[in-house]
Scaffold this active site. Sequence first.
Site: not given
Length: 478
Positions: A174, A249, A282, A382
């Site tokens: 997905k 992750e 990231c 972040e």
Amino acid sequence: MIERRQFYIDGVWVDPVEGRDVQVIDPSTEMPCAVVSMAGRADVDRAVAAAKAALPAWMATPPHERIAAVERFLAAYQARIEDVAQAVSLEMGAPIDLARRAQAPLAVKHIKGFLAAARDFAFEAPLSPDDTKTRIIHEAAGVCALITPWNWPLNQISLKTIAALIAGCTMVLKPSEESPLSALVWAECIDAAGFPRGVFNLVNGDGAGAGTMLSSHPDIDMVSFTGSTRAGIAISKTAADTLKRVHLELGGKGANLIFADAEPGAVERGVRQMMNNTGQTCTAPSRMLVQREAYPEAVRVAAEVAGSLTVGPPSSEGPHLGPVVNRAQWNRIQGLIRTGIAEGARLVAGGPGLPDNIDKGFYVRPTVFADADNTMTIAREEIFGPVLTIIPFDTEEEAIAIANDTPYGLTNYVQTTDHDRAHRVASALRSGMVELNGNPRGLGAPFGGMKQSGNGREAGVWGLKDFLEVKAVGGWSA
């Protein structure tokens, strides 16, 4: 307008049973560029059933045949690499040069890394030279749900899909609803490579819908997810009811430790690496920690480099930054820039609002804050945009403490010409990856983090092992 409403299930392209159409928005124009369908429960169930039915035969296929199938896929993918680059540029706004140079080719790198690791991997071997009657067998983890993000779509699809295929797993992919077009090209390459029916299946959908259905599905044995820490926590909770293996992750807030003896060009390299892919990475070095004696010059250089960066349409060739992925992300970045100003950080480049001469599209001004400390919001969250935060430090010990003072632990960076210091600091940093003096990790090196950056490792032999179960058999005879 591109219209791709079908899913790839059980080796054929099929119409949704209960899917709903959604528009994919071009972030450079804020206008629809494609229509795809989001899977409903019946579509997810059909894809999982196909993967479950295909598992016994694919698990039993000898590893060398699975490797050969991946080699066929690699050839098919390389033949379509321009199509992949165009799709990524359109759907998530990567400048076309970046899409051609990095976004699309990263999959090739990872596939070659997996192939090299698999050719030397002992899927079955004795426990030790002294105990040949105990056999260690590595077998597939089972039916896997692979849930991937929009920011480096082919990077993550390749890290998950190829490892699972070589391990003997079957799967349902997905992709992010923000970047479904490149994943559809990937599925076409799978089809061209001639994998058995049901080994690979693709459904489109969002996290709350198809993502949750897959994470909670009783016939899914493992979930491999890349995305935000918030979503990773939700997936872990959902998967816990069926005790699935969960590989995560997640986010990062990387520190780039620049000592006074760093080589010339370290600051500029750090700024450009932070701004790459419009900051939507990231592993971005989003906190630049600079030793006090080098700090004034580092701030000057960082501001100058950020100010020299141009922003423009993804379709334009040449080096520049594209838009961020969507309106919600743009709004969040703008809010964090304003928070940085309100909390007292010194704005030395960029700032809130659209760049000059741009009146539409989700574009962000390349922004640099100086005189920050690690308690500020811009140093803790972040941001996932082209926003760099610079923090001064005095000693090696202080730099390590600041770098580690974060809930994340994905990637850190060290810049020093003192090799002993580089080794000490790399060992002390609490992150899954460290880069010294601009040197990237090698082909097949493990990718992953600690703490709230997730668990497990991707790429190479480590990524392969994450999709394998270990079975010990006693009394084996030659």
